[in-house]
Design an enzyme around this catalytic site. Structure first.
Site, PDB file in Angstrom:
ATOM      1  N   LYS A 189       1.653   2.651   6.702  1.00  0.00           N
ATOM      2  CA  LYS A 189       0.621   1.882   5.988  1.00  0.00           C
ATOM      3  C   LYS A 189      -0.350   2.835   5.291  1.00  0.00           C
ATOM      4  CE  LYS A 189      -2.622  -1.958   6.910  1.00  0.00           C
ATOM      5  NZ  LYS A 189      -3.294  -2.741   7.971  1.00  0.00           N
ATOM      6  N   SER A 193      -3.375  -7.739   6.895  1.00  0.00           N
ATOM      7  CA  SER A 193      -3.394  -6.846   5.767  1.00  0.00           C
ATOM      8  C   SER A 193      -2.127  -5.996   5.609  1.00  0.00           C
ATOM      9  CB  SER A 193      -4.590  -5.904   5.885  1.00  0.00           C
ATOM     10  OG  SER A 193      -4.465  -5.059   7.012  1.00  0.00           O
ATOM     11  N   SER A 221      -3.646  -7.874  11.697  1.00  0.00           N
ATOM     12  CA  SER A 221      -2.964  -7.302  10.528  1.00  0.00           C
ATOM     13  C   SER A 221      -1.592  -6.697  10.803  1.00  0.00           C
ATOM     14  CB  SER A 221      -3.843  -6.244   9.864  1.00  0.00           C
ATOM     15  OG  SER A 221      -4.933  -6.851   9.220  1.00  0.00           O
TER      16      SER A 221
END
Lengths: 498, 99
Positions: free
Chosen positions: A80, A155, A179
């Site tokens: 990420k 997210s 997330s």
């Protein structure tokens, strides 16, 4: 599609060990897959083919010399874009960090490199991890591999979509209010938020320090356990990382996969379900609970009355911490600098202009909300109250875990919604995190495993298992049991249409 | 219902050092009112007897040994800066005209 990209990380590790493939071959297979499908999905913000292949060659050399660095040496991974990667761009999905290349690695990234996992690239995310749909990325949304008109969650929608679409066998995510778990739920993948402190946050660009946690994003529970073994453990560079040694997650996943849960006490959280939850989500969740019962678990309903206030507490605590954290983006030390149209602007003028141009709508909303919650006159009524509610939520968990070993709920109230559907209705977007937020407020671990497809829309549903702090092994055990029992029914994993 | 006016949002944005346009203020103020209204339900939930929790771990200060460890070189530390001079971050003027 290359057969290699369909295999789990555990299978790839075995294939590397028995010499039937090489890291270069399977890293290239995943890079090819990214090249073929990522134009439509946009799971990646940056692909590092050169770096990944160099790491793969080094891995193959280690293996040829008989000294692999870890069980996953040579298995590629996606990271990420909120974790600092030395020499690789790190944007956090924000314009304000466009072009920034960190001078150091996050501890998690350093551990991946040391364990020999080639890093394929950096995955898309809501700006500074604020959002539940990945639509708040300054670089455009990620699409759900199950239906390109729908969101992949957020997210960490990029990491989940990359794993779901076979672009990567493994990914790393971060979970501040869901997330990792909510994207897992809506893409039919596995995501675990470890106990707070079980994975180092050093080099993670902070959203809310007291809530953020790094964790594995994978297609199977066993793969998540293998990855946790690489990234977990105390880090002297993160003073909040725990010195406690957690039970072996791989052992727990293997024990769970036998499908025997005799003696396990499971609590269904009364407050996380029912009204407001999509019918198909409830149906698949209820079937999952029945499977746990059939595996020998004792199932009871448990009430956690303060959970109904978790969302409100979270949306005060998170913006308060975020507004303080994001003060570091001042146009002076890193990131972009925007000069306002005026003669001889001051540093403060430059700061204001840069933060207006560099931050997106959702980030501005939360910074202003946090600034409000921390203002004199409102502090006690908002932030102070939220911190007390946090205590009540932790007490609810403590009381529940006196009655049961794990708590279960649907991971998200609905399946993946349409892109754009909730973009201009922040509150509707926030409601997606209803079931995932309590774990962050209390610091306990939670896993989301695929529970099948909702009959009304054919989209994935997630099943969440929560355990007491430091008892992450229970998440792996119960998650693996449910996974094994469901796959017996399905005849294998459920995967998105090609 | 908790209401927040465009003027209040302008003040908060000022505190947060963000230049918002009038259009952004008009857009954000009603959204913030809706969010505040939803989170305002929290007032009165916990009584005075409930202690606040700021952090999930019961940690106090954590210290390390006072020994020299390698850090970033000045070049690395400055590599991402918008502007740098003589091993320092170069910033626009920080004092006003009257200072």
């Amino acid at each position: 599609m290359s057969d290699l990209t369909r295999r789990t990380a555990a299978e790839l590790a075995d294939a590397l060990a028995d010499g039937s493939t090489t890291s270069v071959e399977l890293t290239q297979a995943h890079l090819d897959r990214i090249g073929a499908v990522d134009g439509a999905l946009h799971a990646f913000l940056h692909v590092d083919a050169e770096g990944a292949l160099a790491a793969a060659r080094a891995s193959d050399e280690r293996r040829a010399a008989g000294s692999p660095a870890s069980a996953l040496d040579g298995v590629p991974i996606a990271v990420k874009d909120v974790l600092a990667t030395k020499g690789l761009p790190t944007t956090c999905g924000s314009r304000i960090l466009e072009g920034w290349v960190p001078p150091y690695d996050a501890t998690v990234v350093a551990r991946l490199r040391a364990a020999g996992l080639p890093i394929l690239g950096k995955t898309n995310m809501d700006e500074f991890a604020m959002g539940s749909s990945t639509e708040h990325s300054a670089y455009g949304p990620t699409h759900n591999p199950w239906d390109h008109d729908r969101i992949p969650g957020g997210s960490g929608g990029g990491s989940a979509a990359a794993v779901a679409a076979f672009e990567a066998p493994l990914a790393v995510g971060t979970d501040t209010g869901g997330s990792i778990r909510q994207p897992g739920a809506v893409t039919g993948t596995v995501g675990i938020k470890p106990t707070y402190g079980a994975v180092s946050r050093y080099g993670l660009v902070a959203l809310a320090n007291s809530l953020d946690q790094v964790g594995p994003v994978t297609r199977t529970v066993l793969d998540a356990a293998l990855l946790q073994q690489v990234i977990g453990g105390h880090d002297p560079l993160d003073s909040t990382s725990t010195t406690e040694v957690l039970a072996d997650p791989v052992e727990a996943a293997r024990a769970g996969a036998t499908g025997d849960l005799s003696g396990l006490r499971v609590g269904v959280v009364a407050e996380l379900g029912g009204e407001g939850y999509q019918a198909g989500v409830r149906q698949r969740f209820d079937e999952g609970v029945e499977l746990l019962r059939s595996a020998g678990a004792e199932v009871v309903e448990v009430s956690c009355p303060s959970f109904v206030h978790a969302l409100a507490a979270y949306y005060l605590i998170l913006p308060a911490e975020a507004s303080s954290n994001l003060a570091r983006f001042d146009a002076m030390r890193y990131g972009i600098r925007v000069m306002p149209e005026q003669e001889s602007p001051s540093a403060e003028d430059v700061m204001r202009a840069t933060r207006d141009a560099g931050f997106g709508d959702e980030v501005k909303r939360r910074i202003i909300l946090g600034t409000y919650a921390l203002s004199s006159g409102y502090y006690d009524a908002y932030y102070g109250q939220a911190q007390k509610v946090r205590t009540l939520i932790s007490r609810d968990f403590a009381a529940a875990f006196e009655q049961v070993d794990v708590l279960v709920s649907p991971t998200a109230p609905t399946t993946a919604f349409k892109l754009g559907e909730k973009l201009d209705d922040p509150l509707a977007m926030y409601l997606n995190d209803l079931a995932t937020i309590p774990a962050n407020l209390a610091g306990v671990p939670g896993i989301s495993v695929p529970a099948g497809l909702a009959p009304e829309d054919g989209l994935p549903v997630g099943f969440q298992v929560l355990a007491p702090a430091l008892a992450d092994d229970r998440c792996y055990r119960v998650g693996a049991a449910l996974e094994a029992l469901l796959q017996q029914q399905w005849g294998g994993p459920q995967t998105p249409p090609e | 219902m908790a209401q927040i006016s465009a003027d209040e949002v302008r003040h908060l944005a000022d505190l947060a050092r963000i230049d918002l346009s009038d259009a952004e203020l008009e857009h954000l103020a009603p959204q913030l009112s809706v969010i505040l209204d939803a989170v305002a339900s929290i007032s009165g939930v916990a009584g005075d007897d409930v202690p606040p929790t700021s952090h999930p771990l019961p940690l106090t200060n954590v210290f390390r040994e006072d020994v020299v460890t390698p850090g970033l070189s000045p070049e690395d530390a400055l590599a991402g800066a918008p502007d740098a001079q003589e091993q320092r971050f170069a910033v626009p003027r920080i004092l006003g005209d009257e200072q």
